[in-house]
Structure formats: C-alpha cells, structure tokens
Scaffold this motif. Structure first.
Motif, PDB file in Angstrom:
ATOM      1  N   ASP A   1       3.368 -25.366 -26.951  1.00 13.00           N
ATOM      2  CA  ASP A   1       3.383 -26.626 -27.700  1.00 13.00           C
ATOM      3  C   ASP A   1       4.035 -27.775 -26.923  1.00 13.00           C
ATOM      4  O   ASP A   1       4.267 -28.855 -27.479  1.00 13.00           O
ATOM      5  CB  ASP A   1       4.119 -26.440 -29.037  1.00 13.00           C
ATOM      6  CG  ASP A   1       5.549 -25.934 -28.840  1.00 13.00           C
ATOM      7  OD1 ASP A   1       5.895 -25.579 -27.692  1.00 13.00           O
ATOM      8  OD2 ASP A   1       6.298 -25.899 -29.824  1.00 13.00           O
ATOM      9  N   ASP A   2       4.313 -27.559 -25.639  1.00 15.33           N
ATOM     10  CA  ASP A   2       4.947 -28.592 -24.821  1.00 15.33           C
ATOM     11  C   ASP A   2       3.882 -29.600 -24.379  1.00 15.33           C
ATOM     12  O   ASP A   2       2.931 -29.237 -23.671  1.00 15.33           O
ATOM     13  CB  ASP A   2       5.614 -27.954 -23.598  1.00 15.33           C
ATOM     14  CG  ASP A   2       6.544 -28.929 -22.877  1.00 15.33           C
ATOM     15  OD1 ASP A   2       6.195 -30.121 -22.774  1.00 15.33           O
ATOM     16  OD2 ASP A   2       7.613 -28.481 -22.408  1.00 15.33           O
ATOM     17  N   PRO A   3       3.995 -30.865 -24.770  1.00 11.32           N
ATOM     18  CA  PRO A   3       2.976 -31.859 -24.410  1.00 11.32           C
ATOM     19  C   PRO A   3       2.868 -32.085 -22.899  1.00 11.32           C
ATOM     20  O   PRO A   3       1.818 -32.491 -22.406  1.00 11.32           O
ATOM     21  CB  PRO A   3       3.454 -33.128 -25.119  1.00 11.32           C
ATOM     22  CG  PRO A   3       4.912 -32.922 -25.360  1.00 11.32           C
ATOM     23  CD  PRO A   3       5.071 -31.461 -25.577  1.00 11.32           C
TER      24      PRO A   3
ATOM     25  N   ASP B   1       6.034 -24.142 -22.547  1.00  7.42           N
ATOM     26  CA  ASP B   1       5.637 -23.475 -23.788  1.00  7.42           C
ATOM     27  C   ASP B   1       4.303 -24.035 -24.269  1.00  7.42           C
ATOM     28  O   ASP B   1       3.895 -25.137 -23.887  1.00  7.42           O
ATOM     29  CB  ASP B   1       6.707 -23.678 -24.866  1.00  7.42           C
ATOM     30  CG  ASP B   1       7.997 -22.941 -24.525  1.00  7.42           C
ATOM     31  OD1 ASP B   1       7.903 -21.830 -23.955  1.00  7.42           O
ATOM     32  OD2 ASP B   1       9.084 -23.476 -24.815  1.00  7.42           O
TER      33      ASP B   1
ATOM     34  N   ARG C   1       0.214 -29.688 -21.624  1.00  7.51           N
ATOM     35  CA  ARG C   1      -1.154 -30.080 -22.010  1.00  7.51           C
ATOM     36  C   ARG C   1      -1.620 -31.274 -21.184  1.00  7.51           C
ATOM     37  O   ARG C   1      -2.775 -31.341 -20.754  1.00  7.51           O
ATOM     38  CB  ARG C   1      -1.186 -30.403 -23.506  1.00  7.51           C
ATOM     39  CG  ARG C   1      -0.947 -29.184 -24.413  1.00  7.51           C
ATOM     40  CD  ARG C   1      -1.408 -29.473 -25.841  1.00  7.51           C
ATOM     41  NE  ARG C   1      -0.682 -30.584 -26.435  1.00  7.51           N
ATOM     42  CZ  ARG C   1       0.467 -30.460 -27.105  1.00  7.51           C
ATOM     43  NH1 ARG C   1       1.019 -29.257 -27.245  1.00  7.51           N
ATOM     44  NH2 ARG C   1       1.071 -31.506 -27.633  1.00  7.51           N
TER      45      ARG C   1
END
Length: 373
Positions: free
Chosen positions: A318-320, A316, A323
């Motif tokens: 916002d999944d670190p 997703d 990133r």
C-alpha cells in the motif's frame, strides 16, 4: 538370452557390461563395430575412445562388420563392453597439443565413470608446461571427480599461485564446482585470492565466495565487505553479489553496507547495490526504501531505471512510492534489469575474446616449439 529373429538386412546385437547391465539394438546389416560404440556412447555415456568391444577373447576393431559374427546357430551378436583409458592415455602423452586437449575432452565426456585412473591422468596434466593444457585440465577435473574430494581440492588450490591469470581464474571456478558448501580449506584459499594483483582474479574469487560460503558465514561477509575499497568497479560489484548470496535476509549490517554503496561513483556499483538490497532487505525497510528513492534522481539513467524497478519490491503493497515507481518503470523502454544483463553480456564477451586471444598466442608459440623439437 532367447534368440531374436531379425531380417537378413539387419543384425541384432546385445552389449553387456561387467556389472551385468545389457543394451540391445538392431542395426543395418552393413553396420560396423564403430556403430555399436556410438549407440553405447549415447545410452551409457561412455565415449567410443574409452570402449573396448570384446567377443570371446577377441578385441574387435572399429571397422569390422557386426554381421561377420552372426551365424545360423547364433543370429544375435553378444559382446562385452569394457571401459578402457588406453587410447586416452596415449593422447595425453602425445607431443601435439591438440591430441592432449582431445584426450582431456574425452575424459570430460566420460565423467566419473573413469574412476581413479581418470582423476590421476587429469591431475598429471595440471602441472603441464603449457597453460592451455593446465586450463583444460582444470575444466575437466570437476567432471571426473565427486564433490568434496580433498586430495583433488589440494591439487586445484596449488594452481591459485600459477603465473598465468587465466589459469588462476579457472582454478577458482574448478574449486567452486568440486568443493562442498562451507569447505573451510577452499574458503581460506579463496579469501587469499582477494589480495591477488589482477582484478579479474579478485573478481572471480568473490564469485566463488558467494557460491561456497554458507548462509550467515560472518568471515565470508567480512572478506567481501573489505573489497568495497577496491579500485576496480567489477570487484566492488561482485563483492555486493557475494554479500547478497551469503547474508541472511534482514541482516542489518549488510543492508546498511549496501545502502552506503549507493553513494559510490560507479553507476554499475549502485545498480548492484540495489539488486543486493532486494535480496537481503525485508519489505518495508524504511532506510532501504529511502536510499533507493534517492536514486530516482541520480545523474545516470541506468541507476534511475534500476531504482524504479527495485522500489516496488522493497515497499509495502500500500506504499504509494512503490506504485509510482512501478508506473515509472513501465514507461521505460529499457529496464535497469535489461541494462545490467546487456552490460554483463558485453563484459562476458570481452573476457571470452581476450581469453581466446591469449590461448591463440600461447598455443601457437608452444605448437611451433613442439613441432621444432
């Protein structure tokens, strides 16, 4: 047709088809019939070898001057162009191999305009004694036939049992082009080829399976899944590609199968498994994300690169983990995608080279035999 005034150093010609279409062009005064044939070939896609240029009741020769048929009463030369396979048929019956190959190339350029006569001519060459001719005929057939022709499909399928490996592979490629999506007969024949003794045939069969099977075809998915036990990594990679092409997005069993293939010893198979996951797993699929995360510590650099490249597409926004993987991928000089592309290019060059060597050896042997008899 209204007469067109042309300078003395030019000739205006109008070519007509029997269907009523016409083509006009102005040529230099020293132009020959062969020049109007070239113009027709460019516009109407009819090779010069398949054209007969007729004026009245005469068939004009290639070396005749267009200007010879201009008069004060008729400054415009009107000719009729007929599609004829006479010259091609002569080449296809010639005892020299090069002439037969040239004839097939002409039919390929003519395409579907050759009609049933072209299809019959190419079909006849499918049973030629020389494997190079059979391969060339297989490559020509998809260009001269309309998709879904069942009589042609049966003729192509017969060559899946050919003694020559390259011919079997080319027959599979031809079937992929001629068959309509979901064709049961073709899918059955392709699945039979998954048992072929040669890995290159099994690998090609999987490529075709992914092209012909429709989305969600459970039988095709099972056939591809059965190839994961194949001893050759190329076959296993293509099995993953076929499953990714056929499976519906979110197909749980296919996703789990791809995850299982991440445990394979072959680094190239692992990379193909991650590529398949990107295509079939939905974003946020935790089992897929965790499986790819485990590949970040793989012993093979190419697998680590691929995992870093793939992970941001599975997580997703916002999944670190996604990133972090994206940052890692940006730091690599060569991404897994580039690595896979480079490996595929090298593999394609290898097969192309081996095919040329095979053709050169067989062609020279047959040519010598033909010239001696």
């Amino acid at each position: 047709m209204v007469a067109v005034a042309t300078p003395a150093d030019s000739v205006h010609a109008v070519a007509h088809k029997v269907t009523g279409e016409s083509l006009e062009c102005t040529f230099p005064a020293d132009s020959k019939i062969s020049d109007i044939k070239l113009h027709i070939a460019t516009t109407w896609k009819v090779p010069p070898a398949c054209q007969k240029i007729i004026l009245g009741l005469r068939i004009l020769g290639d070396m005749e001057l267009l200007s010879a048929y201009c008069t004060n009463h008729s400054p415009v030369v009107h000719v009729t162009m007929l599609v004829s396979l006479d010259g091609v048929m002569y080449d296809l019956e010639h005892h020299f191999l090069e002439r037969r190959l040239a004839g097939l190339k002409v039919l390929e350029d003519l395409g579907v305009q050759g009609g049933e006569a072209a299809i019959a001519a190419v079909t006849l060459q499918l049973s030629n004694i020389h494997s190079g001719i059979r391969r060339a005929a297989l490559q020509t057939m998809p260009k001269v036939v309309t998709q879904g022709d069942q009589s042609v499909i049966k003729a192509l399928s017969a060559l899946l049992a050919d003694d020559v490996v390259d011919v079997r592979c080319t027959a599979l490629q031809a079937l992929a082009e001629v068959a309509q999506p979901g064709d049961d007969l073709v899918l059955h024949e392709v699945c039979m080829c998954l048992q072929d003794a040669e890995f290159s045939v099994r690998s090609m069969a999987l490529e075709v399976l992914g092209q012909v099977a429709v989305k969600g075809d459970t039988e095709a998915l099972e056939a591809a899944r059965a190839c994961f036990a194949d001893k050759h990594p190329t076959v296993r990679r293509n099995a993953l590609k076929a499953m990714a092409a056929v499976a519906e997005p979110g197909d749980r069993r296919t996703i789990d199968t791809a995850i299982q293939m991440l445990k394979n010893q072959s680094s190239s198979v692992k990379c193909s498994a991650m590529d398949a996951l990107v295509k079939i797993a939905v974003r946020g699929d935790e089992s897929a994300v965790q499986a790819v995360c485990s590949c970040l510590n793989d012993a093979h650099q190419s697998v680590r690169f691929m995992a870093a490249r793939v992970l941001p597409k599975l997580t997703d926004a916002d999944d670190p983990r996604g990133r972090a993987a994206a940052t890692l991928a940006m730091q690599k000089k060569e991404t897994a995608e580039e690595t896979a592309a480079r490996l595929a290019e090298l593999e394609a060059k290898y097969y192309k080279t081996m095919t040329k060597i095979s053709e050169r050896v067989t062609n020279s042997a047959v040519i010598n035999w033909m010239n001696e008899t």
